[in-house]
Write a protein that holds these residues in place. Structure first.
Motif, PDB file in Angstrom:
ATOM      1  N   THR A 123       0.950  -1.280   0.049  1.00 22.14           N
ATOM      2  CA  THR A 123      -0.107  -0.030  -0.043  1.00 22.14           C
ATOM      3  C   THR A 123       0.897   1.349  -0.120  1.00 22.14           C
ATOM      4  O   THR A 123       1.801   1.367   0.365  1.00 22.14           O
ATOM      5  CB  THR A 123      -0.946  -0.035   1.265  1.00 22.14           C
ATOM      6  OG1 THR A 123      -0.158  -0.120   2.540  1.00 22.14           O
ATOM      7  CG2 THR A 123      -1.882  -0.899   1.110  1.00 22.14           C
ATOM      8  N   GLY A 124       0.299   2.333  -0.631  1.00 18.59           N
ATOM      9  CA  GLY A 124       1.060   3.627  -0.683  1.00 18.59           C
ATOM     10  C   GLY A 124       2.240   3.707  -1.873  1.00 18.59           C
ATOM     11  O   GLY A 124       3.085   4.211  -1.897  1.00 18.59           O
ATOM     12  N   VAL A 125       1.755   2.829  -2.908  1.00 22.58           N
ATOM     13  CA  VAL A 125       2.579   2.670  -4.292  1.00 22.58           C
ATOM     14  C   VAL A 125       2.707   4.369  -5.067  1.00 22.58           C
ATOM     15  O   VAL A 125       3.371   4.460  -6.006  1.00 22.58           O
ATOM     16  CB  VAL A 125       2.141   1.682  -5.256  1.00 22.58           C
ATOM     17  CG1 VAL A 125       2.468   0.478  -4.560  1.00 22.58           C
ATOM     18  CG2 VAL A 125       0.800   1.758  -5.550  1.00 22.58           C
ATOM     19  N   GLY A 126       1.881   5.068  -4.724  1.00 21.46           N
ATOM     20  CA  GLY A 126       2.020   6.427  -5.163  1.00 21.46           C
ATOM     21  C   GLY A 126       3.133   6.997  -4.596  1.00 21.46           C
ATOM     22  O   GLY A 126       3.333   8.365  -5.385  1.00 21.46           O
ATOM     23  N   MET A 127       3.661   6.698  -3.707  1.00 23.98           N
ATOM     24  CA  MET A 127       4.848   7.671  -2.882  1.00 23.98           C
ATOM     25  C   MET A 127       5.837   6.713  -3.320  1.00 23.98           C
ATOM     26  O   MET A 127       6.133   5.612  -3.952  1.00 23.98           O
ATOM     27  CB  MET A 127       4.663   7.634  -1.462  1.00 23.98           C
ATOM     28  CG  MET A 127       3.592   8.194  -1.108  1.00 23.98           C
ATOM     29  SD  MET A 127       3.255   8.235   0.828  1.00 23.98           S
ATOM     30  CE  MET A 127       2.558   6.776   1.074  1.00 23.98           C
TER      31      MET A 127
ATOM     32  N   VAL B 120       3.216  -8.705  -7.380  1.00 23.29           N
ATOM     33  CA  VAL B 120       3.054  -7.597  -6.501  1.00 23.29           C
ATOM     34  C   VAL B 120       1.591  -7.007  -6.685  1.00 23.29           C
ATOM     35  O   VAL B 120       1.276  -6.894  -7.887  1.00 23.29           O
ATOM     36  CB  VAL B 120       4.031  -6.546  -6.501  1.00 23.29           C
ATOM     37  CG1 VAL B 120       3.788  -5.274  -5.789  1.00 23.29           C
ATOM     38  CG2 VAL B 120       5.589  -7.168  -6.493  1.00 23.29           C
ATOM     39  N   ILE B 121       0.854  -6.770  -5.721  1.00 19.68           N
ATOM     40  CA  ILE B 121      -0.542  -6.197  -5.725  1.00 19.68           C
ATOM     41  C   ILE B 121      -0.394  -4.772  -4.973  1.00 19.68           C
ATOM     42  O   ILE B 121       0.389  -4.610  -4.074  1.00 19.68           O
ATOM     43  CB  ILE B 121      -1.565  -6.873  -4.871  1.00 19.68           C
ATOM     44  CG1 ILE B 121      -1.485  -8.343  -5.272  1.00 19.68           C
ATOM     45  CG2 ILE B 121      -2.915  -6.326  -5.072  1.00 19.68           C
ATOM     46  CD1 ILE B 121      -1.691  -8.855  -6.682  1.00 19.68           C
ATOM     47  N   GLY B 122      -0.674  -3.722  -5.932  1.00 20.83           N
ATOM     48  CA  GLY B 122      -0.442  -2.422  -5.176  1.00 20.83           C
ATOM     49  C   GLY B 122      -1.848  -1.579  -5.132  1.00 20.83           C
ATOM     50  O   GLY B 122      -2.967  -2.223  -5.376  1.00 20.83           O
ATOM     51  N   ALA B 123      -1.894  -0.889  -4.099  1.00 15.17           N
ATOM     52  CA  ALA B 123      -2.976   0.010  -3.690  1.00 15.17           C
ATOM     53  C   ALA B 123      -2.728   1.376  -3.028  1.00 15.17           C
ATOM     54  O   ALA B 123      -1.601   1.578  -2.668  1.00 15.17           O
ATOM     55  CB  ALA B 123      -3.819  -0.844  -2.677  1.00 15.17           C
ATOM     56  N   ASP B 124      -3.451   2.165  -3.385  1.00 13.33           N
ATOM     57  CA  ASP B 124      -3.330   3.676  -2.864  1.00 13.33           C
ATOM     58  C   ASP B 124      -4.582   4.381  -2.925  1.00 13.33           C
ATOM     59  O   ASP B 124      -5.735   4.040  -3.365  1.00 13.33           O
ATOM     60  CB  ASP B 124      -2.328   4.417  -3.569  1.00 13.33           C
ATOM     61  CG  ASP B 124      -1.432   5.371  -2.821  1.00 13.33           C
ATOM     62  OD1 ASP B 124      -2.207   5.640  -1.905  1.00 13.33           O
ATOM     63  OD2 ASP B 124      -0.288   5.715  -2.860  1.00 13.33           O
TER      64      ASP B 124
END
Length: 546
Positions: free
Chosen positions: A91-95, A112-116
């Motif tokens: 989580t926080g892959v926008g950073m 890898v699963i991303g979330a934000d």
């Protein structure tokens, strides 16, 4: 990135006024609107160059026959029958910090699963566009009613994707809610979380609780006082109750203090006023402007004159698995790792190891500290790598720090995270002291490979080193040609020899997206809703509202 201004009449407001003082809540809406329009224009102006770089990067990847996959195969961790590739939620892959870890796990062969957080219509998170991420989910922001929906959104992803490991890289706004999510996820699923529980997160996140706990486990802290009223602050500062000076007047060698809100408040975060001021009246006036109450406590902390440093570490079951330290600043946008063998780095590592060991088997998460070091101590440490440095911890962040980017070229990082999936073994812990460290008995964590890249963000540097100085020269006479040339040379040095924290040639779209989708969207929203801001942090995608 920050925009700065001078006290001039609204009729003379300029888009980027000068390098004098940041735009704030008292600056006119016209100045803030011009600021946003100027930055939107800048994004459009550089679009041809950045798009050419994006296309060139894709061409390079094609010419080298799927270079990203070859790169992945060359640096991935060796598989074993016990630990094949895992499903990892970041989580926080926008950073930068979340994106950096997502890329590390991808390179190691994991899924890898991303979330934000993202608005409903526009995919603004730059990590959403990364090749490292197989699928992306939007999280529900914690609201005034609490973090139940946010916690559920993470749990839903874990269940839907059958996630093995959740690596929390969320921001400060959801620190406690991440702790709640960790407790729920580990209670109802087999997923493990790199995240501290609620009690630990609160204890480390809130400055006064952090100081109290640090003292309780026998580690040093600067002189600190929890303040819940203006009267209490004035008593300590003016009447000398906190070793202050008589009647609030500064004398040579007197102790100075800084007032800091125990939580997070963008409006007062940058206030580094040294107290007491020259007269009791000035001190009273300053304290009178601060919103201090029982429900909104502050901390009065001794000011240490000297350099500031920060750390990032991965802690698994009370053991420091990865560690890096670097020089710091109030708004840190340039990252350069301290040598791992230096006295400063080793002293900060010992502090972190003792802290982690005190937490015991349940102490798992990302841990970072901010330290101040007395000037004389720092100079002595630079001369003698064996010196023990007296540290002054001023803050703790129980979450990932952007300094994790300094470990980008360290494939062993992925293996360090995988140790959380191994069965726990009850091992008697050694006390982490100088003798243990000197004899090499304490387990050494993973450090950045050397030579370590230095990291910056081109968008921030373009603004800081070129645009602001040029505007200051042309419109406010607060600088000279020599300083402008120095800024251009520093920008050129960073461009040639440093590494952008978001850009990778095998994964170029996130950087393009950051500067041409995410930030333009933020500036446009500020224009539409008339919001005022003083500065932004390109690496964390945070905008500091006035």
């Amino acid at each position: 990135m920050s925009t700065k201004s001078t006290s001039i009449d609204d009729t003379n407001d300029l888009p980027l006024r000068s390098a004098g003082a940041m735009l704030d809540a008292n600056s006119s809406w016209r100045a803030h609107a011009a600021q946003n329009l100027a930055l939107l224009s800048l994004s459009v102006m550089v679009l041809p160059f950045t798009t050419s770089l994006l296309l060139l990067s894709y061409a390079v990847n094609l010419l080298y026959t799927a270079w990203p996959l070859k790169l992945r195969a060359s640096i991935r961790s060796p598989q074993t029958p016990i630990f094949p590739p895992k499903k990892i939620l970041v989580t926080g892959v926008g950073m930068t910090k979340g994106l950096a870890l997502a890329r590390l796990f991808f390179a190691a062969g994991h899924e890898v699963i991303g979330a934000d957080f993202e608005p409903s219509l526009i995919p603004t998170a730059c990590g959403h566009m990364s090749k490292a991420i197989k699928s992306f989910y939007k999280l529900t922001k914690p609201g005034p009613e609490g973090g139940a929906k946010y916690t559920k959104s993470i749990l839903d992803i874990v269940v839907m994707e059958d996630v093995d490991l959740w690596v929390s890289c969320s921001g400060v706004a959801s620190a406690v809610e991440d702790g709640e999510a960790k407790e729920l996820i580990e209670l109802v699923t087999n997923c493990k979380a790199v995240q501290f529980d609620v009690a630990t997160t609160k204890r480390l996140h809130e400055k006064h609780l952090f100081m109290e706990y640090t003292r309780s486990i026998g580690l040093p802290t600067p002189e600190s006082h929890t303040i819940t009223s203006r009267a209490a602050a004035l008593q300590l500062l003016i009447e000398g109750g906190a070793k202050g000076t008589a009647k609030g007047k500064k004398d040579i060698g007197s102790t100075e203090y800084i007032m800091k809100y125990v939580g997070t408040d963008d409006a007062v975060r940058g206030d580094m006023t040294l107290l007491p001021l020259d007269t009791p009246a000035a001190t009273k006036a300053h304290i009178g402007r601060l919103p201090i109450s029982e429900d909104r406590p502050w901390i009065l902390q001794q000011y240490i004159k000297g350099p500031e440093y920060c750390t990032h570490s991965l802690v698994v079951r009370g053991e420091v698995k990865a560690f890096v330290a670097c020089p710091s600043a109030e708004l840190l946008m340039h990252y350069s790792a301290l040598p791992s063998e230096s006295a400063l780095s080793q002293s900060m590592l010992r502090f972190t190891q003792e802290y982690a060991a005190a937490g015991g088997e349940s102490f798992t998460g990302h841990l970072s500290f901010d330290f101040l070091v007395d000037e004389a101590e720092a100079e002595a440490a630079a001369r003698d790598p064996t010196k023990h440095v007296h540290l002054h911890p001023i803050e703790c962040n129980p979450r990932a720090h952007t300094a994790v980017a300094l470990l980008n070229d360290t494939p062993a990082m992925a293996e360090a995270y995988m140790t959380l999936l191994q069965p726990s073994t009850s091992v008697k812990r050694l006390g982490v002291d100088e003798k243990v460290m000197a004899n090499g008995l304490a387990p050494q964590p993973i450090f950045p490979v050397t030579p370590t890249k230095q990291y910056n963000w081109v968008g921030h540097d373009l603004f800081e080193f070129i645009i602001l100085p040029v505007f200051a020269l042309l419109f406010s006479n607060t600088t000279n040609v020599s300083k402008v040339l120095d800024g251009i040379l520093e920008f050129a040095e960073h461009l040639l020899f440093w590494h952008d924290g978001t850009f990778e040639i095998w994964d170029p779209l996130p950087a393009w997206w950051l500067y041409h989708v995410y930030w333009p969207t933020q500036f446009l929203l500020c224009l539409v809703y008339g919001k005022k801001w003083s500065r932004i942090n390109v690496s964390t995608c945070k905008i500091f509202m006035c």
